[in-house]
Design a protein around this motif. Structure first.
Motif, PDB file in Angstrom:
ATOM      1  N   ALA A 133       0.844  -1.195   0.000  1.00  0.00           N
ATOM      2  CA  ALA A 133       0.000   0.000   0.000  1.00  0.00           C
ATOM      3  C   ALA A 133       0.883   1.251   0.000  1.00  0.00           C
ATOM      4  CB  ALA A 133      -0.924   0.009   1.212  1.00  0.00           C
ATOM      5  N   PHE A 134       0.490   2.232  -0.820  1.00  0.00           N
ATOM      6  CA  PHE A 134       1.188   3.512  -0.902  1.00  0.00           C
ATOM      7  C   PHE A 134       0.171   4.596  -0.545  1.00  0.00           C
ATOM      8  CE2 PHE A 134       2.880   0.458  -3.863  1.00  0.00           C
ATOM      9  CZ  PHE A 134       4.243   0.473  -3.584  1.00  0.00           C
ATOM     10  N   ILE A 135       0.418   5.284   0.574  1.00  0.00           N
ATOM     11  CA  ILE A 135      -0.564   6.201   1.140  1.00  0.00           C
ATOM     12  C   ILE A 135      -0.012   7.622   1.104  1.00  0.00           C
ATOM     13  CG2 ILE A 135      -1.976   6.728   3.157  1.00  0.00           C
ATOM     14  CD1 ILE A 135      -1.466   3.809   4.069  1.00  0.00           C
ATOM     15  N   SER A 136      -0.779   8.543   0.507  1.00  0.00           N
ATOM     16  CA  SER A 136      -0.419   9.958   0.512  1.00  0.00           C
ATOM     17  C   SER A 136      -1.450  10.718   1.332  1.00  0.00           C
ATOM     18  CB  SER A 136      -0.363  10.510  -0.914  1.00  0.00           C
ATOM     19  OG  SER A 136      -1.650  10.473  -1.515  1.00  0.00           O
ATOM     20  N   ASP A 137      -0.974  11.760   2.049  1.00  0.00           N
ATOM     21  CA  ASP A 137      -1.847  12.512   2.952  1.00  0.00           C
ATOM     22  C   ASP A 137      -1.591  14.004   2.739  1.00  0.00           C
ATOM     23  OD1 ASP A 137      -3.230  13.621   5.133  1.00  0.00           O
ATOM     24  OD2 ASP A 137      -2.920  11.802   6.316  1.00  0.00           O
ATOM     25  N   THR A 138      -2.656  14.733   2.341  1.00  0.00           N
ATOM     26  CA  THR A 138      -2.555  16.180   2.155  1.00  0.00           C
ATOM     27  C   THR A 138      -3.714  16.857   2.857  1.00  0.00           C
ATOM     28  OG1 THR A 138      -3.829  16.127   0.097  1.00  0.00           O
ATOM     29  CG2 THR A 138      -1.442  15.904  -0.103  1.00  0.00           C
ATOM     30  N   ASN A 139      -3.621  18.177   3.069  1.00  0.00           N
ATOM     31  CA  ASN A 139      -4.749  18.918   3.614  1.00  0.00           C
ATOM     32  C   ASN A 139      -4.747  20.328   3.044  1.00  0.00           C
ATOM     33  OD1 ASN A 139      -3.579  20.903   5.727  1.00  0.00           O
ATOM     34  ND2 ASN A 139      -2.577  18.943   6.232  1.00  0.00           N
ATOM     35  N   THR A 140      -5.931  20.945   3.083  1.00  0.00           N
ATOM     36  CA  THR A 140      -6.121  22.234   2.396  1.00  0.00           C
ATOM     37  C   THR A 140      -5.509  23.410   3.140  1.00  0.00           C
ATOM     38  OG1 THR A 140      -8.294  22.472   3.457  1.00  0.00           O
ATOM     39  CG2 THR A 140      -8.231  21.464   1.264  1.00  0.00           C
ATOM     40  N   ASN A 141      -5.163  23.265   4.390  1.00  0.00           N
ATOM     41  CA  ASN A 141      -4.580  24.397   5.128  1.00  0.00           C
ATOM     42  C   ASN A 141      -3.076  24.237   5.319  1.00  0.00           C
ATOM     43  OD1 ASN A 141      -4.503  22.368   6.989  1.00  0.00           O
ATOM     44  ND2 ASN A 141      -5.625  23.477   8.597  1.00  0.00           N
ATOM     45  N   SER A 142      -2.453  23.399   4.490  1.00  0.00           N
ATOM     46  CA  SER A 142      -1.010  23.216   4.595  1.00  0.00           C
ATOM     47  C   SER A 142      -0.487  22.730   3.254  1.00  0.00           C
ATOM     48  CB  SER A 142      -0.681  22.201   5.695  1.00  0.00           C
ATOM     49  OG  SER A 142       0.710  21.893   5.670  1.00  0.00           O
ATOM     50  N   THR A 143       0.761  23.036   2.959  1.00  0.00           N
ATOM     51  CA  THR A 143       1.403  22.554   1.732  1.00  0.00           C
ATOM     52  C   THR A 143       2.161  21.247   1.970  1.00  0.00           C
ATOM     53  OG1 THR A 143       3.354  23.906   2.191  1.00  0.00           O
ATOM     54  CG2 THR A 143       1.625  24.886   0.792  1.00  0.00           C
ATOM     55  N   ASP A 144       2.181  20.777   3.216  1.00  0.00           N
ATOM     56  CA  ASP A 144       2.916  19.549   3.537  1.00  0.00           C
ATOM     57  C   ASP A 144       2.203  18.333   2.946  1.00  0.00           C
ATOM     58  OD1 ASP A 144       4.715  21.042   4.953  1.00  0.00           O
ATOM     59  OD2 ASP A 144       3.725  20.705   6.896  1.00  0.00           O
ATOM     60  N   VAL A 145       2.985  17.393   2.476  1.00  0.00           N
ATOM     61  CA  VAL A 145       2.490  16.126   1.969  1.00  0.00           C
ATOM     62  C   VAL A 145       3.258  14.993   2.665  1.00  0.00           C
ATOM     63  CG1 VAL A 145       2.100  14.661  -0.051  1.00  0.00           C
ATOM     64  CG2 VAL A 145       1.956  17.159  -0.276  1.00  0.00           C
ATOM     65  N   SER A 146       2.530  14.058   3.229  1.00  0.00           N
ATOM     66  CA  SER A 146       3.184  12.917   3.880  1.00  0.00           C
ATOM     67  C   SER A 146       2.898  11.646   3.089  1.00  0.00           C
ATOM     68  CB  SER A 146       2.697  12.761   5.326  1.00  0.00           C
ATOM     69  OG  SER A 146       1.321  12.459   5.357  1.00  0.00           O
ATOM     70  N   PHE A 147       3.851  10.719   3.153  1.00  0.00           N
ATOM     71  CA  PHE A 147       3.717   9.465   2.438  1.00  0.00           C
ATOM     72  C   PHE A 147       3.980   8.298   3.398  1.00  0.00           C
ATOM     73  CE2 PHE A 147       4.909  12.556  -0.793  1.00  0.00           C
ATOM     74  CZ  PHE A 147       3.997  12.278  -1.808  1.00  0.00           C
ATOM     75  N   ASP A 148       3.111   7.299   3.327  1.00  0.00           N
ATOM     76  CA  ASP A 148       3.319   6.049   4.069  1.00  0.00           C
ATOM     77  C   ASP A 148       3.350   4.895   3.077  1.00  0.00           C
ATOM     78  OD1 ASP A 148       3.317   7.108   6.698  1.00  0.00           O
ATOM     79  OD2 ASP A 148       1.123   7.237   6.651  1.00  0.00           O
ATOM     80  N   GLU A 149       4.203   3.937   3.358  1.00  0.00           N
ATOM     81  CA  GLU A 149       4.247   2.707   2.575  1.00  0.00           C
ATOM     82  C   GLU A 149       4.100   1.528   3.536  1.00  0.00           C
ATOM     83  OE1 GLU A 149       7.598   2.382  -0.073  1.00  0.00           O
ATOM     84  OE2 GLU A 149       7.774   4.562  -0.223  1.00  0.00           O
ATOM     85  N   THR A 150       3.205   0.622   3.202  1.00  0.00           N
ATOM     86  CA  THR A 150       3.031  -0.570   4.041  1.00  0.00           C
ATOM     87  C   THR A 150       3.216  -1.809   3.178  1.00  0.00           C
ATOM     88  OG1 THR A 150       0.638  -0.792   3.692  1.00  0.00           O
ATOM     89  CG2 THR A 150       1.354   0.671   5.466  1.00  0.00           C
ATOM     90  N   ALA A 151       3.757  -2.835   3.794  1.00  0.00           N
ATOM     91  CA  ALA A 151       3.917  -4.130   3.131  1.00  0.00           C
ATOM     92  C   ALA A 151       3.379  -5.210   4.053  1.00  0.00           C
ATOM     93  CB  ALA A 151       5.393  -4.390   2.806  1.00  0.00           C
TER      94      ALA A 151
END
Length: 819
Positions: free
Chosen positions: A405-423
């Motif tokens: 699984a490749f998970i991306s996380d964003t939100n409208t009040n920030s420019t930060d983007v986080s990524f999670d990878e699960t196996a």
């Protein structure tokens, strides 16, 4: 047209048997017994008709039908009779002028197939969709238009007493503690619910529903057993069936069965390929609470799933008839699938006044691959005495599941983007050994004994990487080993109209649950006795009553034990519990079965008591995501669960062109127990989970033959609301439609079915945890599905009456009352 006449004659004979059995004159009665077999293979013929016509009084007629072992027992007045033995597509046998003055055994009567009748078939003889027996229900898949192009899960969700929720969880009479078998053996899949979605419905011959199993069955499954019987060809020569399916959303598939049978061999194979897209959706609207239960803020979560799966399912096998008494069967099964699942989650945040704040978007892209291979072998020895049999079985399987699984996380009040990878890598092996011995003796008496060894090893390797950094707190290798050795004995006998079956099963369990990353090793060893008792009373030729008792067990497995799981939602997380203990169930069942000429009624009163029952609970983890508490869901052992209910099933054929099947189940469930845990502030929290709830569900199936021989089937289901310990599951209605038409001189069939006509099949729930959250959720696994399929048969009559194969099969093919 001759088969129409045969079928009409058979139906009239069954009706005559019932009518005249109710009009017998009062006089001395005698019992006429015997067995009916197929002449070529010596296979017992079930449902063959025996008719006794008095030569001096033509109005005096007695009769009956054969049981699953080909045996019959007819009560008649002494006299001189013409005896007729008939079975559809077989040449009848007649014994003229037989003087019967005392109890008489006619011995074994062999019927030969009538080739002329088989070649002149124009309209097929149909099996009923559901065959109701006193100890189980047998669901014949071949007649159900609803499941064309579907999977095993679709089949199970159309069976009386059985429900499959939107997440694939199977329940029997509302109880999810169910044991699923395939050809009498436990499924070797790691995730049974997912595996059942990969096997095409067209590969299934029938499903046995066993609500209160005897000691000869596995003790696993406090709610009962579902035994899925896969197709194997039984007709002589070369024959087969091919089915193609197109669907919207995409559901394209091609499957077929091919069989060649001679006097020495029976070769068979089933092959199937499918390409499916199963879009779904979910929502959770949450109001988060302060300690005084006032509103703190809100978060509404919506989820869209787009699941794509390509799968292949095939088997090859043969029966080798070594001689008239020995059969050797070998089967190789192989399944392979690959899939993609895009899980798109939107979380809209609001303040205490429900004023919009911001939105988070979490996208979870999953890739999965699965392979499963199994080899099974069976030796069956049939001795000279009818029913005297020895079977030896072995099964060896391996299963590999890979999920990334490749998970991306964003939100409208920030420019930060986080990524999670699960196996998530899982590997499972299963070896099974079994032998069963059946010895009939005396009149209506039978002794059974057997051994079974079931040895499972499952390894789950789960890891998480966040923004390129490994997360050791989410990384673990879980090793699960299960060794179960079992012995059982059963003794059955018949006294006049009473049949008795008493038995006990002993199972020794040795279980290891090891978390290798944290060096946490747990071993649980226990042994249990599982007694069973069945009493059946024949009130009349068409009426039976029974009472039964059994003790069962449910061992936790897989997702329930794994303390690490996916992160598709960052605020609602499921976590397994490696310290779960097995749950033990005592079950009692009162049954009543009554048959009329057009109506069959089967009712049951049942009650279960389960100690250590599993219950999913939600609690705060102590962690927060952007100020929102992360809620953990996990299974625990609660003290005791009481469950009781009433069920009835009706099969009604008001006209030849109309068949109705109805099922209704009402149950009451009560849970007594407390849950204690330490919260993130170090405080001990005690939650009282005492809860009582009633619920019900009903299903009605109607099949009508329209003009131009078009079959129309409708299926409507309603699942009633039910309270839970932390909320409520709401009621839900759904309906399916299907149409079919025979073409190409009945060698082909075209079918159209619509699953979930109103797009209403959802899981809807309300959850309330004081001081934490008040929420409403919906989950729809698959949206409305439309399928079109074409079936072509060669050298096979549609829905032809199947005879039981010569080999005895697996442990769960038997278990009938003696006599």
């Amino acid at each position: 047209m001759r088969q129409i006449k045969i079928l009409a004659t058979l139906l009239l004979l069954c009706q005559s048997v019932f009518v005249f059995s109710q009009q017998r004159p009062e006089r001395a009665k005698i019992i006429i017994t015997g067995n009916v077999i197929e002449k070529t293979s010596n296979t017992p013929l079930e449902y063959a008709t025996i008719t006794l016509k008095n030569t001096r009084n033509p109005k005096l007629i007695f009769g009956g039908i054969t049981d699953s072992k080909g045996g019959f027992s007819v009560e008649a007045a002494a006299g001189n009779y013409d005896i007729i033995v008939e079975f559809i597509s077989f040449k009848p046998t007649e014994i003229k002028g037989k003087q019967l003055t005392e109890n008489t055994n006619l011995g074994t009567i062999a019927l030969a197939e009538d080739a002329t009748q088989l070649n002149e078939v124009v309209v097929r003889a149909e099996k009923t969709t559901v065959e109701i027996k006193l100890d189980k229900k047998v669901y014949n898949v071949g007649n159900d238009l609803m499941v064309k192009g579907g999977t095993v899960s679709d089949v199970l969700d159309n069976i009386p007493s059985v429900s499959v929720d939107v997440e694939g969880n199977i329940s029997l009479r509302g109880n999810e503690n169910v044991r699923v078998l395939i050809d009498g053996r436990p499924s070797n899949a790691i995730n049974v619910s997912e595996a059942l979605r990969l096997i095409p419905a067209d590969a299934i011959e029938k499903v046995e529903v066993i609500t209160n199993p005897s000691a000869r069955y596995d003790a696993e499954g406090g709610g009962g057993i579902l035994n899925i019987i896969l197709k194997k060809g039984k007709n002589k020569g070369v024959n087969g069936t091919f089915i193609g399916t197109l669907g919207e959303p995409r559901n394209n598939g091609l499957s077929g069965t091919l069989n060649y049978k001679s006097d020495q061999f029976n070769l068979f194979t089933t092959q199937g390929y499918s390409n499916r897209n199963n879009p779904g959706n979910a929502l959770t609207n949450s109001r988060y609470l302060n300690d005084d239960n006032s509103t703190r803020d809100y978060m509404n979560e919506t989820r869209e799933n787009d699941r794509v799966n390509k799968s292949y399912n095939g088997n090859f096998g043969f029966d080798w008839f070594l001689d008239k008494t020995w059969t050797w069967t070998n089967i190789v099964n192989f399944r392979k699938s690959s899939g993609d699942n895009i899980d798109n989650v939107f979380q809209n945040y609001y303040d205490v006044d429900f004023v919009y704040d911001y939105t988070r978007n979490r996208i979870n892209k999953e890739e999965s691959n699965s392979k499963n291979i199994e080899y099974s072998t069976n030796f069956t020895k049939n001795f000279k005495k009818e029913g005297h049999k020895l079977t030896i079985d072995g099964s060896f399987s391996s299963n590999w599941d890979k999920n990334f699984a490749f998970i991306s996380d964003t939100n409208t009040n920030s420019t930060d983007v986080s990524f999670d990878e699960t196996a998530n890598l899982q590997e499972q092996s299963r070896n099974l050994f079994q032998t069963d011995y059946v010895y009939p003796f005396g009149k209506g008496s039978q002794f059974e004994m057997g051994y079974k060894g079931d040895f499972v090893k499952n390894t789950t390797n789960y890891s998480v990487i966040s923004d390129g950094t490994p997360r050791p707190e989410f990384t673990n290798i879980l090793e699960y080993k299960e060794k179960v050795n079992a012995l059982y004995v059963n003794y059955g006998f018949k006294v006049k109209k009473f049949s008795f079956l008493f038995g006990t099963r002993w199972e020794d369990s040795d279980i290891d649950v090891n978390q290798l990353a944290t060096n946490d090793f747990n071993n649980k060893k226990y042994d249990n006795f599982f007694p069973s008792a069945f009493v059946n009373y024949e009130i009349g030729d068409q009426t039976n009553a029974s009472i039964s008792y059994s003790r069962r067990i449910q061992r936790p497995r897989g997702r329930q034990l794994n303390p690490f799981n996916n992160l598709s939602s960052n605020v609602n997380i499921f976590v397994g519990n490696p310290d779960l203990n097995p749950a033990l169930t005592d079950a009692i069942d009162l049954g009543f079965l009554k048959r009329w000429d057009k109506l069959t009624l089967n009712t049951s009163l049942y009650g279960n008591k389960t100690t250590g029952a599993f219950q999913f609970v939600r609690r705060e983890s102590g962690d927060f995501q952007n100020g929102i508490p992360i809620i953990i869901s996990s299974p625990i052992n609660l003290a005791t669960e009481y469950r009781s209910g009433f069920e009835f099933t009706l099969n009604y054929s008001p006209y030849k062109w109309w068949k109705l099947n109805g099922n209704f189940n009402f149950f009451y469930a009560e849970t007594d127990g407390d849950y204690t845990y330490t919260d993130f502030n170090g405080n001990e929290v005690v939650q009282n989970f005492d809860n009582s709830a009633t619920s019900w569900f009903t299903r009605l199936t109607s099949k009508i033959t329209l003009p131009y021989k078009i079959d129309w089937q409708t299926n409507a289901t309603y699942n009633g609301a039910q309270r839970t310990a932390q909320g409520k599951n709401l009621g839900n209605f759904s309906m399916n439609l299907a149409f079919s038409k025979d073409v190409l001189k009945d060698k082909g069939t075209v079918s159209l079915n619509v699953s979930d006509v109103f797009n209403s099949r959802k899981r809807m729930m309300e959850t309330y945890i004081p001081g934490v959250v008040d929420s409403y959720g919906e989950m729809q696994w698959r949206v409305r599905q439309i399928n079109f399929s074409f079936t072509y048969r060669f050298n096979v009559q549609k829905n032809e009456k199947e005879r039981k194969p010569r080999n005895g099969g697996q442990q769960d093919d038997g278990g009938d009352f003696p006599g």
